[in-house]
Design an enzyme around this catalytic site. Structure first.
Site, mmCIF file in Angstrom:
data_model
loop_
_atom_site.group_PDB
_atom_site.id
_atom_site.type_symbol
_atom_site.label_atom_id
_atom_site.label_comp_id
_atom_site.label_asym_id
_atom_site.label_seq_id
_atom_site.Cartn_x
_atom_site.Cartn_y
_atom_site.Cartn_z
ATOM 1 N N GLU A 88 -8.214 2.609 1.438
ATOM 2 C CA GLU A 88 -9.152 1.709 2.451
ATOM 3 C C GLU A 88 -9.052 0.347 2.295
ATOM 4 O O GLU A 88 -8.985 -0.132 1.092
ATOM 5 C CB GLU A 88 -10.578 2.277 2.062
ATOM 6 C CG GLU A 88 -11.700 1.504 3.091
ATOM 7 C CD GLU A 88 -13.253 1.934 2.778
ATOM 8 O OE1 GLU A 88 -13.996 1.314 3.579
ATOM 9 O OE2 GLU A 88 -13.351 2.845 1.804
ATOM 10 N N LYS A 97 -15.530 6.042 6.715
ATOM 11 C CA LYS A 97 -16.638 7.049 6.637
ATOM 12 C C LYS A 97 -16.304 8.366 7.245
ATOM 13 O O LYS A 97 -16.143 8.404 8.631
ATOM 14 C CB LYS A 97 -17.902 6.530 7.373
ATOM 15 C CG LYS A 97 -18.811 5.711 6.238
ATOM 16 C CD LYS A 97 -19.536 6.507 5.084
ATOM 17 C CE LYS A 97 -20.034 5.800 4.054
ATOM 18 N NZ LYS A 97 -19.173 5.827 2.998
ATOM 19 N N PRO A 140 -1.956 3.927 1.091
ATOM 20 C CA PRO A 140 -1.442 2.691 1.567
ATOM 21 C C PRO A 140 -2.062 1.487 0.869
ATOM 22 O O PRO A 140 -1.358 0.443 0.699
ATOM 23 C CB PRO A 140 -2.028 2.662 2.994
ATOM 24 C CG PRO A 140 -3.094 3.370 2.919
ATOM 25 C CD PRO A 140 -2.919 4.594 2.096
ATOM 26 N N PHE A 141 -2.952 1.344 -0.047
ATOM 27 C CA PHE A 141 -3.602 0.582 -0.774
ATOM 28 C C PHE A 141 -3.562 0.611 -2.385
ATOM 29 O O PHE A 141 -4.649 0.442 -2.892
ATOM 30 C CB PHE A 141 -5.012 0.091 -0.249
ATOM 31 C CG PHE A 141 -4.991 -0.379 1.221
ATOM 32 C CD1 PHE A 141 -4.444 -1.415 1.602
ATOM 33 C CD2 PHE A 141 -5.462 0.602 1.911
ATOM 34 C CE1 PHE A 141 -4.493 -1.996 2.972
ATOM 35 C CE2 PHE A 141 -5.340 0.228 3.555
ATOM 36 C CZ PHE A 141 -4.865 -0.836 4.116
ATOM 37 N N SER A 142 -2.747 1.534 -2.788
ATOM 38 C CA SER A 142 -2.287 1.910 -4.270
ATOM 39 C C SER A 142 -2.268 0.600 -4.880
ATOM 40 O O SER A 142 -1.518 -0.366 -4.512
ATOM 41 C CB SER A 142 -1.247 2.642 -4.224
ATOM 42 O OG SER A 142 -0.742 2.890 -5.609
#
Length: 428
Positions: free
Chosen positions: A226, A242, A208-210
């Site tokens: 993340e 984590k 999702p945070f490419s």
């Protein structure tokens, strides 16, 4: 004067591949891709920004300078990155590791052209959006060429184990509770197409945070899962990871692995420590009484791994500037350990190379809506094309309960998607 236009797309994926190759003519490129996984806090499916009209680049006094830059450009979408080693500006710390990549500590820019994808529509903001749409549509995607790189590990397995045991000795003495120990993998004399490598990495490990970022001869190719920190409608959101486990070979095995993660005292303890750290960091920017862990120990499954993710939110205090919110929480607690300052000091002493952009953050400020969103730079390739030096790090939490062999194998698991994108394996 920039105007906005939109068009319908037949194939979103093909158009964004064309757009990436078309953007190669510019020295500044920022591309964020949620891969269809955007959550309630994500604003974009995909967004590209190219060609700097104004820019901010700094290696010292970064946060004050960035705050001044944002105040000059109050109606803009401003992408950029922050190096992990800005910790040295926030706390009395030093980085002694050698820096082969030579990225600036921070870079942000106001783009001349912004392209946003929403569903089957593309929105282009530029002086001549129609001409840009036509130019991208006419761009030919080059044939994929084989990638040949010689990837090496900065540490041998025994060197990693020695560093691991050193960390555990600190834990047993009561110096720290947890440290995120990281190691570098690298390739020298590497000639690669950053666009092709990013495309392969995103295909192998969609997250999702490419993101893809170019600054001159510096490139970031990221498959980060993340979120470091976001702001939306006055609320701050942090989602530390984590807890990591490999995917199973089938749905039943996946369910068993997830159940084992949720039963694991070690995984839960690691996650709780970082949640507490993030809650403490956020209190410096929050309205009193608003910091809360809204979701704990959620398992999100990606193509390569399962991850344990918690969500901490608060309401931003009106007297705290957005840059100060970042300063008060940076770098991401999931990449340091606890207590934070002591953990960072130990990492500086033990790790062989400067982390640089790794464990830092890529994202954007939206000064139109007073919002921002930043990832944590993990599962990411960094490349200095001029020096032909390519690098990536992996790491994991070391606690009193951790096992060196397990943590070493977790580092290799996290490296697997990047190695596959490069079409190679590690040289022992």
């Amino acid at each position: 004067m920039r105007i906005e236009s939109f068009a319908l797309l037949d194939s979103k994926d093909k158009f964004h591949q064309k757009a990436l190759h078309w953007s190669g003519q510019f020295d500044e490129i920022s591309f964020f891709n949620s891969n269809g996984m955007s959550d309630q806090w994500g604003k974009f499916e995909q967004v590209m920004a190219v060609k700097a009209l104004h820019s901010f680049r700094a290696n010292q006094n970064v946060f004050d300078g960035l705050d001044a830059f944002l105040k000059l450009h109050r109606s803009e979408f401003i992408p950029g990155f922050l190096s992990y080693d800005l910790k040295n500006e926030i706390e009395e710390l030093q980085t002694t590791g050698k820096d082969e990549l030579e990225f600036p500590e921070a870079y942000f820019f106001v783009p001349a052209i912004t392209i946003r994808w929403t569903g089957d529509q593309v929105h282009i903001e530029a002086e001549d959006p129609v001409a840009i749409y036509q130019a991208i549509s006419d761009t030919q995607i080059p044939e994929a060429l084989p990638i040949a790189v010689h990837v090496q590990s900065r540490w041998t397995k025994s060197e990693y184990t020695e560093a691991f045991e050193n960390v555990q000795a600190h834990i047993q003495r009561g110096d720290i509770y947890e440290v995120n120990l990281c190691q570098e993998f690298f390739a020298e004399n590497a000639d690669v197409s950053p666009f092709e490598v990013y495309h392969r990495l995103n295909s192998i490990s969609p997250t999702p945070f490419s993101s893809f970022f170019k600054l001159g001869h510096h490139f970031i190719m990221s498959a980060s899962p993340e979120r470091f920190l976001a702001k939306q409608r006055g609320k701050l959101i942090s989602q530390p990871i984590k807890g990591t486990a490999k995917r199973g070979t089938n749905a039943i095995e996946d369910q068993e692995i997830i159940a084992d993660m949720l039963r694991s005292k070690k995984e839960i303890a690691e996650n709780v420590m970082i949640v507490d750290l993030v809650r403490n960091d956020l209190t410096r920017s929050a309205l009193p009484g608003t910091v809360e862990a809204t979701r704990l120990f959620e398992i999100q499954s990606f193509k390569q791994v399962h991850q344990m993710i918690s969500t901490i939110t608060c309401v931003q205090a009106p007297h705290v500037a957005n840059v100060d919110v970042i300063r008060n929480t940076f770098p991401a607690g999931s990449m340091t350990g606890a207590p934070k300052i002591a953990a960072m000091q130990i990492c500086d002493q033990l790790e062989a190379r400067k982390r640089g952009i790794y464990a830092g953050s890529i994202g954007y400020f939206d000064t139109v809506h007073d919002e921002f969103d930043f990832n944590v730079v993990i599962r990411s390739l960094l490349y200095n094309k001029q020096k032909r030096y390519l690098s990536f790090h992996t790491g994991g939490a070391v606690t009193n309960q951790a096992d060196a062999e397990h943590e070493y194998q977790e580092c290799l698991l996290k490296a697997s998607a990047v190695l596959k994108a490069l079409g190679t394996s590690l040289d022992d």
